[in-house]
Design an enzyme around this catalytic site. Structure first.
Site, PDB file in Angstrom:
ATOM      1  N   TYR A  50     -14.733   6.513 -11.936  1.00 13.21           N
ATOM      2  CA  TYR A  50     -14.702   5.249 -11.209  1.00 13.21           C
ATOM      3  C   TYR A  50     -15.350   4.122 -12.025  1.00 13.21           C
ATOM      4  O   TYR A  50     -14.799   3.029 -12.151  1.00 13.21           O
ATOM      5  CB  TYR A  50     -15.413   5.435  -9.869  1.00 13.21           C
ATOM      6  CG  TYR A  50     -15.327   4.291  -8.910  1.00 13.21           C
ATOM      7  CD1 TYR A  50     -14.226   4.146  -8.067  1.00 13.21           C
ATOM      8  CD2 TYR A  50     -16.351   3.359  -8.800  1.00 13.21           C
ATOM      9  CE1 TYR A  50     -14.146   3.110  -7.146  1.00 13.21           C
ATOM     10  CE2 TYR A  50     -16.289   2.313  -7.897  1.00 13.21           C
ATOM     11  CZ  TYR A  50     -15.187   2.200  -7.072  1.00 13.21           C
ATOM     12  OH  TYR A  50     -15.122   1.163  -6.167  1.00 13.21           O
ATOM     13  N   ASN A 108      -6.276  -4.705  -6.300  1.00 14.81           N
ATOM     14  CA  ASN A 108      -7.334  -4.163  -5.469  1.00 14.81           C
ATOM     15  C   ASN A 108      -7.227  -2.658  -5.247  1.00 14.81           C
ATOM     16  O   ASN A 108      -8.222  -2.016  -4.905  1.00 14.81           O
ATOM     17  CB  ASN A 108      -7.310  -4.884  -4.107  1.00 14.81           C
ATOM     18  CG  ASN A 108      -8.214  -4.228  -3.080  1.00 14.81           C
ATOM     19  OD1 ASN A 108      -9.434  -4.254  -3.219  1.00 14.81           O
ATOM     20  ND2 ASN A 108      -7.617  -3.615  -2.062  1.00 14.81           N
ATOM     21  N   LYS A 142     -13.464   0.792 -13.449  1.00  7.62           N
ATOM     22  CA  LYS A 142     -13.897  -0.547 -13.047  1.00  7.62           C
ATOM     23  C   LYS A 142     -14.332  -1.381 -14.252  1.00  7.62           C
ATOM     24  O   LYS A 142     -14.091  -2.589 -14.298  1.00  7.62           O
ATOM     25  CB  LYS A 142     -15.037  -0.444 -12.022  1.00  7.62           C
ATOM     26  CG  LYS A 142     -14.615   0.117 -10.671  1.00  7.62           C
ATOM     27  CD  LYS A 142     -13.520  -0.716 -10.015  1.00  7.62           C
ATOM     28  CE  LYS A 142     -13.290  -0.324  -8.561  1.00  7.62           C
ATOM     29  NZ  LYS A 142     -12.195  -1.100  -7.938  1.00  7.62           N
ATOM     30  N   ASP A 198       0.861  -1.181   0.000  1.00  6.91           N
ATOM     31  CA  ASP A 198       0.000   0.000   0.000  1.00  6.91           C
ATOM     32  C   ASP A 198       0.892   1.223   0.000  1.00  6.91           C
ATOM     33  O   ASP A 198       2.062   1.140   0.374  1.00  6.91           O
ATOM     34  CB  ASP A 198      -0.904  -0.006   1.246  1.00  6.91           C
ATOM     35  CG  ASP A 198      -2.188   0.783   1.038  1.00  6.91           C
ATOM     36  OD1 ASP A 198      -2.106   2.023   0.920  1.00  6.91           O
ATOM     37  OD2 ASP A 198      -3.275   0.172   1.017  1.00  6.91           O
ATOM     38  N   ASP A 242       4.116   3.044  -4.337  1.00  7.20           N
ATOM     39  CA  ASP A 242       3.094   3.691  -5.155  1.00  7.20           C
ATOM     40  C   ASP A 242       2.820   2.813  -6.370  1.00  7.20           C
ATOM     41  O   ASP A 242       3.688   2.635  -7.235  1.00  7.20           O
ATOM     42  CB  ASP A 242       3.600   5.071  -5.586  1.00  7.20           C
ATOM     43  CG  ASP A 242       2.573   5.878  -6.366  1.00  7.20           C
ATOM     44  OD1 ASP A 242       1.579   5.294  -6.853  1.00  7.20           O
ATOM     45  OD2 ASP A 242       2.776   7.099  -6.508  1.00  7.20           O
ATOM     46  N   ILE A 243       1.616   2.269  -6.451  1.00  8.12           N
ATOM     47  CA  ILE A 243       1.274   1.314  -7.501  1.00  8.12           C
ATOM     48  C   ILE A 243       1.290   1.952  -8.886  1.00  8.12           C
ATOM     49  O   ILE A 243       1.323   1.255  -9.897  1.00  8.12           O
ATOM     50  CB  ILE A 243      -0.115   0.675  -7.207  1.00  8.12           C
ATOM     51  CG1 ILE A 243      -0.317  -0.622  -8.001  1.00  8.12           C
ATOM     52  CG2 ILE A 243      -1.241   1.661  -7.495  1.00  8.12           C
ATOM     53  CD1 ILE A 243       0.597  -1.722  -7.607  1.00  8.12           C
TER      54      ILE A 243
END
Length: 249
Positions: free
Chosen positions: A155, A91, A159, A38, A64-65
């Protein structure tokens, strides 16, 4: 039921709290070695410490993804610590809900970068190892919002993009013994939702729209992820498992 996850190595992005924390807990209970990652150091370290205190094999990587170098470090450190990577759960998410006319470019970019770019970078980084070992599970956490929600153009688009990505990759990677699927949660009674000033109203409306009259719990999503990560789901790929209490549109 033995899910066949003993000693498998699982990375769950955005796992400092909420749904991600429930996922690493559930996978660890099945015998997997889990990597908590995370951008929030305090929460990630606390979740990892809790798992270790319970006797589970767990490791923490803060990063940091959305940064390729951080993602590669995550995968390299996972392999160095546990020897491989078998399961990736994409996720991590960052909602920025606004009506489109009030949505700043930064609101769009942040959501797309964390959810879609982050999933792209993480999946690309783990794929060579999964191909080499001839076994892998990639699970994207989508949402019922892929059908569309007001104030969530960013969002909902992200998704939905995770679903398209999973379907494309399931076709690419199936020959290597790798499955790629999505879990699409509905209303979930998480700490983040509970902190909203409109929590009770949101909860009441969501439950009213569901055939199953209760709020979803993080454990509901964690159970779905554990199943799709398991040997029991080895012939399932390119699918979307809705965990919504029966609500779709």
């Amino acid at each position: 039921m033995d899910l066949g996850l003993k000693d498998k190595v699982a990375i769950v992005t955005g796992s400092a709290r909420g749904l991600g924390a429930a996922m690493v807990q559930r996978l660890a209970e099945e015998g997997a070695k889990v990597v908590v990652t995370d951008i929030q150091r305090e929460g990630a370290e606390a979740t990892t410490a809790k798992l270790k205190q319970a006797g589970f094999a767990a490791h923490c990587v803060v990063g940091d993804i959305t940064k390729a170098a951080d993602v590669q470090r995550l995968v390299d450190e996972t392999v160095a610590t546990f020897g491989s990577v078998h399961v990736l759960v994409n996720n991590a998410g960052a909602p920025r809900d606004k009506y489109l006319v009030k949505m700043a470019e930064d609101d769009w970019d942040l959501v797309m970068n964390v959810m879609l770019k982050g999933a792209f970078l993480a999946t690309k980084a783990v794929m060579p190892k999964m191909i080499e070992q001839g076994w892998g599970r990639v699970i994207n956490i989508s949402s019922r919002a892929h059908f569309g929600n007001p104030t969530q153009a960013n969002y909902s688009a992200a998704k939905a993009g995770l679903i398209g990505m999973a379907k494309a990759l399931s076709m690419e990677e199936g020959r290597y013994g790798i499955t790629v699927n999505c879990v699409a949660p509905g209303f979930m009674d998480t700490e983040m939702v509970q902190a909203l000033s409109t929590y009770e109203v949101i909860k009441e409306k969501a439950i009213a729209a569901q055939p199953i009259k209760r709020a979803g719990q993080p454990s509901d999503i964690a159970d779905a992820v554990a199943f799709l990560a398991s040997e029991r789901a080895s012939f399932i790929s390119g699918e979307v498992l809705h965990v919504t209490g029966g609500r779709y549109g």
